[in-house]
Design a protein around this motif. Structure first.
Motif, PDB file in Angstrom:
ATOM      1  N   UNK A   1     -35.075  16.446  19.106  1.00  0.00           N
ATOM      2  CA  UNK A   1     -33.786  16.729  18.814  1.00  0.00           C
ATOM      3  C   UNK A   1     -33.592  16.083  17.401  1.00  0.00           C
ATOM      4  N   UNK A   2     -33.657  14.825  17.146  1.00  0.00           N
ATOM      5  CA  UNK A   2     -33.327  14.146  15.867  1.00  0.00           C
ATOM      6  C   UNK A   2     -34.326  14.614  14.839  1.00  0.00           C
ATOM      7  N   UNK A   3     -33.777  14.523  13.687  1.00  0.00           N
ATOM      8  CA  UNK A   3     -34.533  15.088  12.623  1.00  0.00           C
ATOM      9  C   UNK A   3     -35.886  14.610  12.244  1.00  0.00           C
ATOM     10  N   UNK A   4     -37.213  15.547  11.705  1.00  0.00           N
ATOM     11  CA  UNK A   4     -38.299  14.751  11.532  1.00  0.00           C
ATOM     12  C   UNK A   4     -38.408  14.683   9.988  1.00  0.00           C
ATOM     13  N   UNK A   5     -37.440  15.013   9.309  1.00  0.00           N
ATOM     14  CA  UNK A   5     -37.458  14.536   7.701  1.00  0.00           C
ATOM     15  C   UNK A   5     -36.845  13.195   7.568  1.00  0.00           C
TER      16      UNK A   5
ATOM     17  N   UNK B   1     -41.469   1.325   8.519  1.00  0.00           N
ATOM     18  CA  UNK B   1     -42.121   2.785   8.601  1.00  0.00           C
ATOM     19  C   UNK B   1     -41.374   4.012   8.754  1.00  0.00           C
ATOM     20  N   UNK B   2     -42.021   5.174   8.609  1.00  0.00           N
ATOM     21  CA  UNK B   2     -41.398   6.354   8.816  1.00  0.00           C
ATOM     22  C   UNK B   2     -41.127   6.570  10.306  1.00  0.00           C
TER      23      UNK B   2
ATOM     24  N   UNK C   1     -32.800   4.004   3.168  1.00  0.00           N
ATOM     25  CA  UNK C   1     -32.201   5.594   3.332  1.00  0.00           C
ATOM     26  C   UNK C   1     -32.594   5.858   4.738  1.00  0.00           C
ATOM     27  N   UNK C   2     -32.130   7.109   5.038  1.00  0.00           N
ATOM     28  CA  UNK C   2     -31.933   7.675   6.545  1.00  0.00           C
ATOM     29  C   UNK C   2     -32.547   8.989   6.646  1.00  0.00           C
ATOM     30  N   UNK C   3     -32.720   9.215   7.866  1.00  0.00           N
ATOM     31  CA  UNK C   3     -33.299  10.743   8.313  1.00  0.00           C
ATOM     32  C   UNK C   3     -32.237  11.900   7.464  1.00  0.00           C
ATOM     33  N   UNK C   4     -32.656  13.092   7.447  1.00  0.00           N
ATOM     34  CA  UNK C   4     -32.205  14.204   7.183  1.00  0.00           C
ATOM     35  C   UNK C   4     -31.187  14.399   8.181  1.00  0.00           C
TER      36      UNK C   4
END
Length: 437
Positions: free
Chosen positions: A370-374, A331-332, A384-387
């Motif tokens: 703080x972590x990216x929401x993309x 999941x995202x 694949x990974x977060x932006x």
């Protein structure tokens, strides 16, 4: 009593994998009609530049632009938007930006090198991209968080120029979006959108510089255009509908979990909200909470349709099986709302972002943790990974041979080149080999 229609599944029953496959099925971003329209737009902007960009912007966004300068916003206009928003909004944006910047500063990759015994030096040089374009939805929609999440990692990486495109249908622009651009340090803002804006960023026009990478969310035309220009420029990803998967042991307030599910369901009808829990009684409680809480949401109709079409409450044997199912879904957003959640972290293989503990609502990650929401969607978290900052940095290999190193490597390369039938390669390497007496 309000009720909600949402499918119930049992991971221990025969046929579950097939049912799960149907639940996860989602058609990709485009169709033939959209692709044809986008191809024409890309071609026209590529060949006619600003003239085509203005024509499409006037047609699709109901504007009356006469010259290219009219879709450019200066630093003063961003600053004025920052002054117009409420003090509370400004503090919230600045707080979120500071947290996003602090987190992403930990991601910066440094150049490195090492020397071998014979003096040969090998290494890697890390450099930022020169120009990046960020796409931000505009008009009545207001997504300042998207500006922060896309622009700040690029600036932390050291990108020379960050250009933002944001449509202004009927001339409408969000002060929050422009204020976020000012806070994030965006260098240039252009009030154009759609496939035509993607084309301008990918190919360049007389006014908009060609960029090296395009990031940011958009509608089906934007997503299709990004896919079409990939290779001409880099892109972040082709994003699908937003997703949340919650693993719960049945001890968290069911209203909390229900609202977490609704926080994704309200995005759009294709968004997906799934709960995994060993307790059937708890699944019943969350279903009741969904019905109760849904009625008060402004986007109730959207969320209700999302839950009905793509939501699920899934009973599992235990938390370990829940993690197996979660890894299958990739999941995202993954919430692990259980006692001692960190014990399960090593078993979680595939998820865009992992939210640990009962107090960590996924919505915090959307805005200010703080972590990216993309994040990767539609199962792409498998690969694949977060932006992040690393998406705006490039790596160049460094090879610096000493004379002795050229002797050793030249002989090896010559043998391998001849084995591949590439004689010039072999001779090029042999020229550097010192002849032995």
């Amino acid at each position: 009593m309000n009720t909600v229609s949402i499918r119930r599944l049992d991971a221990s029953k025969p046929g579950f994998e097939a049912e799960l496959g149907k639940l996860l099925a989602w058609e990709s971003v485009s169709d033939a009609q959209v692709a044809t329209a986008v191809t024409e737009i890309l071609s026209q902007v590529r060949s006619r530049g600003d003239a085509a960009l203005i024509e499409y912007t006037n047609r699709f966004d109901r504007r009356n632009l006469q010259a290219a300068g009219e879709f450019c916003l200066g630093a003063d206009e961003l600053k004025q938007a920052l002054e117009r928003i409420s003090p509370e909004s400004r503090v919230a944006l600045e707080t979120a930006a500071a947290r996003v910047r602090s987190y992403h500063e930990h991601q910066v990759q440094e150049s490195w090198r090492y020397s071998e015994a014979d003096g040969t030096v090998l290494g890697q040089q890390v450099t930022p991209m020169e120009r990046v374009g960020i796409y931000v939805p505009g008009g009545k929609a207001s997504y300042p968080s998207s500006v922060l999440m896309n622009a700040i990692p690029a600036k932390v990486a050291g990108v020379d120029l960050v250009a933002m495109v944001v449509p202004a249908p009927d001339g409408l622009l969000s002060d929050l979006v422009l204020a976020a651009a000012a806070i994030a340090g965006v260098d240039q803002v252009y009030t154009v959108g759609g496939a035509q804006a993607v084309a301008a960023l990918a190919y360049g026009t007389e006014t908009i510089p060609r960029v090296d990478k395009i990031v940011g969310p958009g509608n089906i035309y934007v997503a299709t255009a990004k896919r079409a220009v990939f290779g001409q420029v880099a892109i972040d990803m082709i994003a699908g509908p937003s997703e949340i998967l919650v693993i719960c042991d049945g001890k968290t307030d069911p209203d909390w979990i229900a609202m977490d599910l609704l926080s994704q369901a309200e995005h759009d009808e294709q968004a997906q909200s799934v709960l995994l829990c060993p307790s059937a009684d708890y699944l019943d409680a969350v279903e009741a909470s969904l019905g109760k809480l849904l009625a008060d949401l402004p986007r109730e109709a959207i969320a209700r349709q999302s839950l009905q079409d793509r939501g699920a409450l899934i009973q599992v044997a235990d938390i370990e099986q829940a993690i197996e199912v979660a890894n299958r879904i990739a999941p995202e957003h993954l919430e692990v709302s259980v006692d001692n959640p960190e014990q399960y972290l090593p078993s979680i293989r595939h998820a865009g972002a992992i939210f640990l503990g009962r107090h960590t609502a996924e919505a915090l990650g959307d805005y200010c943790a703080g972590p990216n929401h993309v994040l990767p969607t539609s199962g792409t978290a498998r690969f694949s990974s977060p932006l992040g900052v690393y998406d705006f940095q490039k790596r160049s290999s460094i090879i610096y041979c000493s004379q002795q190193g050229a002797d050793t490597l030249g002989s090896v390369a010559s043998i391998l080149a001849k084995g591949e039938g590439l004689e010039a390669h072999a001779r090029s390497a042999e020229y550097r080999v010192t002849e032995k007496a």
